[in-house]
Enzyme design. Structure first.
Site, short mmCIF file in Angstrom:
data_model
loop_
_atom_site.label_atom_id
_atom_site.label_comp_id
_atom_site.label_asym_id
_atom_site.label_seq_id
_atom_site.Cartn_x
_atom_site.Cartn_y
_atom_site.Cartn_z
N HIS A 121 0.82 -1.06 -0.10
CA HIS A 121 0.02 -0.20 -0.19
C HIS A 121 0.82 1.23 0.00
CE1 HIS A 121 -2.70 2.79 1.68
NE2 HIS A 121 -3.65 1.98 1.61
N ASP A 199 2.95 -4.76 7.85
CA ASP A 199 1.83 -3.99 7.80
C ASP A 199 0.44 -5.09 7.96
OD1 ASP A 199 -0.54 -2.74 6.82
OD2 ASP A 199 0.31 -2.31 4.88
N GLN A 202 -4.69 -5.36 7.35
CA GLN A 202 -5.77 -6.10 6.56
C GLN A 202 -6.05 -7.37 7.43
OE1 GLN A 202 -8.07 -5.08 4.23
NE2 GLN A 202 -7.07 -2.79 3.79
N LYS A 225 -10.27 -0.58 10.72
CA LYS A 225 -10.25 -1.67 10.00
C LYS A 225 -10.58 -3.09 10.83
CE LYS A 225 -7.33 -0.15 6.39
NZ LYS A 225 -8.31 0.48 5.30
N CYS A 364 -4.82 2.63 -3.65
CA CYS A 364 -3.61 2.84 -2.93
C CYS A 364 -2.24 1.93 -3.40
CB CYS A 364 -3.48 3.20 -1.61
SG CYS A 364 -4.57 4.63 -1.20
#
Lengths: 406, 151
Positions: A121, A199, A202, A225, A364
């Site tokens: 991202h 990261d 998600q 999220k 993104c």
């Protein structure tokens, strides 16, 4: 106690009509909805305990501090960190990654290499570009294997050389849905003495995430999220690394002593939390951790994965469609696709008419889109409250769109 | 399908989306400009051949949604033969159409874009090509990325 049979009742925003149809919310990759328990936890805090945290000697400030530090301990437990001090509250994944890049990254030198992947991202890409420009370090990328959307690990040995000081990668790609083998990647980083940055935007609210099992040095995620509020997130960092890092923002709350010409810093996590933090939403984040753990993140993973598998299967049967990402096992709870004759934004506008919330565009992830020869895709991303029936609504809508533009 | 959506995706727009006019790089162009919509990644390049201050020929290429593609296509048919002042005035009218839904009289096919005003997120799609065309007319400096893309 939440129950899988009644989860939809827990989310007030789901119960509405959009353009005359029941809302089908499939934009969870962008932000999830919040359950009433999270909304209540935040309102209750503001209604009863609100005061600025730390240094306060009065009753409300002490209650607010206890709630804020309690939230930190809850988040630490959520990802199995060794101690609450390893959790820094931030505005979200983007700020967490910027913190690592700016603070840890300040020690980078010309000749050093930052290894990223082509599926990052922009938030795990641009901060590293900024620090590379400042320090003279170089960027290098692990390639993505085309539409199948996996990392090409056959070239990892060539890329992960001793010059690599940072290896930063996503746990689940927000564009492809790919679940990366993060524990293996962290182990490989360790072999060359590089730090690993994950990261987890998600993944953390969608599956069990254990930072010690993964073996990462840093892990970043957002509250919004995972059923909590916006403007709250966290950075996990191993204690010894955090304590050796310089501050990245200055202000109140992060100092041990301030003189006119020099100051000394508190240890982590306060060192990295200058200014009044978002304690209201930290309380909401802790409530979201409780909610998700009560449902069970292993079950959540199965639920999301099953919906993604079903959606992938049904979309594959449509004509003139290009699906991205792996077909089966390594897919998180989202599908990403492009129709050959209809642009992603037209799909999203039409689906909205049917009450379906989708996302269309580059997600993104512009360099990856460019590599795949796409300007954008349509993404349907699932969460614990989505159902198989909603996928049928989506498929019927896509069929109508194809007919209209056909 | 709702009335708003029917209004947005008018036959004229669908036709220009499916069979874009003046699409592709113009070999004789002496001006070019590039437009980006960073929100969605849509891109549009407009090529002009200016002769004696008038647009002798014009084309576009790039990628984007039906609204942006149709708008750029229709724009090329409207701008041929116009000078910079006429082009700017035509854009003003077009901008009014897509933001208010009200079309001045005698504005021809551009009125097909009146439906855009009920979808505020799509106004930028409709104006992308126009911005590129006006920049090409002004002879604004071309960003480096545009030049490399044109290679």
């Amino acid at each position: 106690m939440p129950s899988w049979n009644t989860v939809r009742d827990d989310f007030p925003a789901l119960h509405q009509q959009v353009n005359g149809h029941p809302l089908v919310y499939l934009d969870n990759g962008a932000t999830t909805q919040r359950p009433q328990v999270v909304i209540d936890a935040v309102s209750r805090f503001y209604a009863h305990d609100n005061a600025n945290v730390h240094r306060g000697l009065h009753a409300l400030s002490m209650r607010a501090t206890a709630a804020y530090e309690g939230a930190r301990a809850r988040v630490a437990r959520f990802i199995n960190a060794a101690a609450p001090e390893e959790i820094i509250f931030t505005r979200g994944t983007t700020e967490s990654l910027n913190l690592v890049a700016a603070s840890w990254g300040s020690r980078l030198q010309p000749g050093d290499v930052i290894l990223l992947t082509e599926m990052e991202h922009h938030s795990n890409l641009v901060p590293w570009q900024l620090v590379a420009a400042r320090t003279g370090a170089k960027l290098r990328y692990v390639p993505v294997t085309g539409d199948e959307g996996k990392l090409d690990l056959s070239v990892l040995d060539q890329l992960l050389t001793p010059e690599v000081k940072v290896f930063a990668f996503t746990h689940i790609s927000n564009t492809l849905g790919t679940i990366n083998p993060v524990a293996e990647l962290c182990a490989r980083a360790r072999q060359v003495g590089a730090i690993s940055v994950v990261d987890a935007a998600q993944s953390v609210g969608h599956m069990p995430v254990d930072v010690r099992a993964i073996g990462c040095d840093f892990l970043a995620f957002s509250g919004h999220k995972m059923a909590a509020g916006t403007g709250i997130g966290a950075l996990y960092g191993r204690r010894e690394l955090l304590d050796a890092m310089p501050p990245w923002q200055g202000g109140g709350g992060m100092i041990a002593h301030v003189g006119f010409f020099e100051s000394r810093w508190k240890p982590s996590p306060e060192r990295f939390e200058a200014g009044t933090p978002n304690f209201g939403d930290a309380v909401g984040l802790a409530a979201a951790c409780d909610y998700l753990d009560a449902l069970g993140r292993a079950q959540l993973r199965r639920h999301d994965g099953e919906l993604a598998r079903l959606a992938y299967q049904k979309l594959s049967a449509l004509p003139n469609i290009r699906l991205l990402g792996p077909a089966e096992e390594e897919r998180g709870g989202l599908v990403s696709f492009a129709l050959s004759d209809v642009h992603a934004h037209d799909v999203v506008t039409f689906a909205d008419e049917d009450g379906i919330a989708l996302r269309g565009g580059h997600h993104c992830n512009q360099p990856l889109m460019h590599k795949l020869g796409l300007t954008g895709t349509v993404r349907a991303s699932f969460y614990l409250y989505n159902t198989a029936e909603e996928i049928d609504v989506l498929i019927a809508s896509i069929r109508r769109i194809q007919k209209f533009f056909g | 399908m709702s009335a708003d959506l029917t209004e947005l995706y008018q036959q004229v727009i669908l036709d220009h989306n499916k069979r874009p006019r003046n699409r592709g790089r113009l070999p004789t162009a002496n001006r070019v400009a590039h437009g980006d919509n960073p929100t969605c990644g849509d891109q549009c390049s407009v090529y002009l051949r200016l002769e004696n201050g008038k647009i002798a020929d014009i084309s576009f290429d790039g990628s984007g949604c039906a609204i942006s593609q149709a708008s750029s296509s229709l724009m090329t048919t409207q701008l041929k033969g116009k000078d910079a002042a006429e082009a700017a005035s035509l854009y003003q009218q077009f901008h009014q159409i897509v933001t208010t839904g009200e079309a001045p009289e005698a504005i021809s096919d551009l009125a097909a874009f009146a439906g855009v005003h009920t979808f505020p997120a799509r106004i930028k799609c409709a104006t992308l090509g126009w911005h590129a065309a006006l920049n090409a007319l002004k002879g604004d400096p071309i960003p480096a990325t545009t030049e490399s893309r044109l290679d």
